[in-house]
Design a protein around this motif. Structure first.
Motif, PDB file in Angstrom:
ATOM      1  N   VAL A 176     -10.696  -1.485  -4.863  1.00 33.39           N
ATOM      2  CA  VAL A 176      -9.741  -1.468  -3.760  1.00 33.39           C
ATOM      3  C   VAL A 176      -8.542  -2.334  -4.113  1.00 33.39           C
ATOM      4  O   VAL A 176      -8.691  -3.490  -4.532  1.00 33.39           O
ATOM      5  N   TRP A 177      -7.336  -1.775  -3.932  1.00 32.60           N
ATOM      6  CA  TRP A 177      -6.104  -2.535  -4.116  1.00 32.60           C
ATOM      7  C   TRP A 177      -5.174  -2.258  -2.941  1.00 32.60           C
ATOM      8  O   TRP A 177      -4.991  -1.106  -2.559  1.00 32.60           O
ATOM      9  N   ALA A 178      -4.664  -3.312  -2.340  1.00 31.36           N
ATOM     10  CA  ALA A 178      -3.773  -3.202  -1.191  1.00 31.36           C
ATOM     11  C   ALA A 178      -4.397  -2.376  -0.071  1.00 31.36           C
ATOM     12  O   ALA A 178      -3.738  -1.540   0.555  1.00 31.36           O
ATOM     13  N   GLY A 179      -5.693  -2.602   0.140  1.00 33.12           N
ATOM     14  CA  GLY A 179      -6.379  -1.980   1.271  1.00 33.12           C
ATOM     15  C   GLY A 179      -6.833  -0.552   1.067  1.00 33.12           C
ATOM     16  O   GLY A 179      -7.375   0.065   1.989  1.00 33.12           O
ATOM     17  N   LYS A 180      -6.658   0.012  -0.135  1.00 32.10           N
ATOM     18  CA  LYS A 180      -7.064   1.393  -0.380  1.00 32.10           C
ATOM     19  C   LYS A 180      -7.933   1.483  -1.633  1.00 32.10           C
ATOM     20  O   LYS A 180      -7.667   0.797  -2.628  1.00 32.10           O
ATOM     21  N   GLN A 181      -8.947   2.353  -1.568  1.00 34.62           N
ATOM     22  CA  GLN A 181      -9.687   2.664  -2.792  1.00 34.62           C
ATOM     23  C   GLN A 181      -8.772   3.437  -3.721  1.00 34.62           C
ATOM     24  O   GLN A 181      -8.064   4.367  -3.288  1.00 34.62           O
ATOM     25  N   ARG A 182      -8.779   3.077  -4.977  1.00 34.67           N
ATOM     26  CA  ARG A 182      -7.854   3.678  -5.929  1.00 34.67           C
ATOM     27  C   ARG A 182      -8.565   4.658  -6.857  1.00 34.67           C
ATOM     28  O   ARG A 182      -9.754   4.549  -7.117  1.00 34.67           O
ATOM     29  N   TRP A 183      -7.787   5.611  -7.389  1.00 41.08           N
ATOM     30  CA  TRP A 183      -8.345   6.653  -8.237  1.00 41.08           C
ATOM     31  C   TRP A 183      -8.548   6.139  -9.653  1.00 41.08           C
ATOM     32  O   TRP A 183      -7.747   5.355 -10.161  1.00 41.08           O
TER      33      TRP A 183
END
Length: 343
Positions: A292-299
């Motif tokens: 998670v980065w900046a509140g979002k799961q990343r691809w």
């Protein structure tokens, strides 16, 4: 820089104590990867709260744990006559799930598993008359029943245990101790009240070590950050970047369990639809990472490597920097960390 499991130690231990209070005589379970903490840590925790017995998964785990824990070791995997012999101390207790197995364990300390609605292993009601002669040759530590987690048929866990207690009593088998798994605190209390002459002992792993989700957190350290433009090629397979942004190399790869996912039982249309959507995205190499980065799961930018993962962070997100950490949503029972940090 590492994939780290951070533990709010005071909170974690407070949760342990709450479970211990709900299940007097608890048998802590330490198997597999030690629920993400490792066998050494959990054996130490069990010693700290005064456990007299620790349950492990296999004889191999018992051999590795015998020098970490000074009490009895209950091996949960049932004895099989053709198994590889593993030297164990006398304080090891073997689970047995057949009359033949009991007969072959002459002189050993044993717990006899009964067949529950799990239908995994255990002696059946028809086996009970045959147990009388067999148990005379072993040191019987009690009986055990392993119950299912879900009861979609509306059946009752307490009634299932009572049914087995009645069968064992009718067969005139000793009911001094009954080991149980997957009971709620109120169910455990009901059984202890109904059978005061029997000591019920709950074998508990997940609820004990992982029951408070806020007490633990995984984080992977950022090792490298490289700016990329849309269409630029990168990685082992030289894929093209889907847009402007950064390729972020983060600690945590397949050797840690990153990218592994245990099959899940899906219930309802929503969970099934999500499963179909994930599968469809995977066919076009779009796989969501646990980071998670900046509140979002990343691809994932590409499939995780052995010890690191490469993520794509789009340019509309805050720029990541080497040394920062990303929270990781990982399953404890499939994750191996580089280090555990108490705080």
């Amino acid at each position: 820089m590492a994939l780290t499991l951070y533990v709010d130690t005071d909170r974690w231990r407070a949760h342990q104590q709450s479970v211990i209070q709900q299940f007097p005589g608890i048998v802590p379970v330490c198997k597999g990867n030690g629920y993400g903490f490792g066998h050494e840590r959990l054996a130490d925790e069990a010693t700290k709260f005064g456990a007299d017995i620790l349950a492990v998964g296999t004889t191999y785990e018992a051999a590795r744990t015998k020098d970490l824990f000074g009490g009895d070791l209950l091996v949960l995997t049932p004895f099989r006559k053709d198994e590889e012999p593993v030297p164990l101390p006398d304080r090891a207790i073997r689970s047995v799930s057949s009359v033949e197995g009991v007969a072959l364990m002459r002189g050993a300390r044993v717990v006899i598993e009964v067949m529950s609605s799990m239908k995994r292993h255990g002696v059946t009601e028809a086996d009970l008359p045959k147990l009388h002669a067999a148990i005379d040759e072993v040191r019987l530590e009690g009986f055990a029943i392993h119950l299912p987690l879900d009861r979609t048929d509306g059946s009752d866990a307490v009634e299932e245990v009572i049914g087995w207690m009645d069968r064992l009593r009718a067969a005139r088998l000793p009911l001094d101790t009954m080991f149980v798994s997957h009971l709620k605190p109120n169910e455990f209390a009901v059984l202890q009240q109904q059978f005061p002459q029997t000591r019920f002992r709950a074998r508990i792993g997940t609820r004990l070590w992982l029951g408070d989700h806020q007490a633990t957190e995984y984080r992977g350290a950022i090792l490298d950050v490289t700016r990329v433009a849309k269409g630029e090629r990168f990685g082992y397979r030289q894929a093209r970047a889907s847009g402007d942004g950064w390729l972020v190399v983060v600690a945590g790869g397949t050797s840690h369990g990153v990218g592994l996912e245990a099959p899940k039982a899906l219930h309802g249309m929503t969970s099934r639809a999500k499963g179909v959507a994930r599968a469809g995205l995977a066919t076009v190499n779009r796989n969501l990472s646990p980071f998670v980065w900046a509140g979002k799961q990343r691809w994932f930018a590409e499939p995780p490597h052995m010890q690191v993962s490469i993520l794509f962070i789009p340019s509309d997100a805050p720029e990541p920097h080497v040394g920062e950490e990303l929270t990781a949503i990982l399953r404890h029972t499939t994750t191996m960390v580089d280090r555990t940090m108490d705080r």
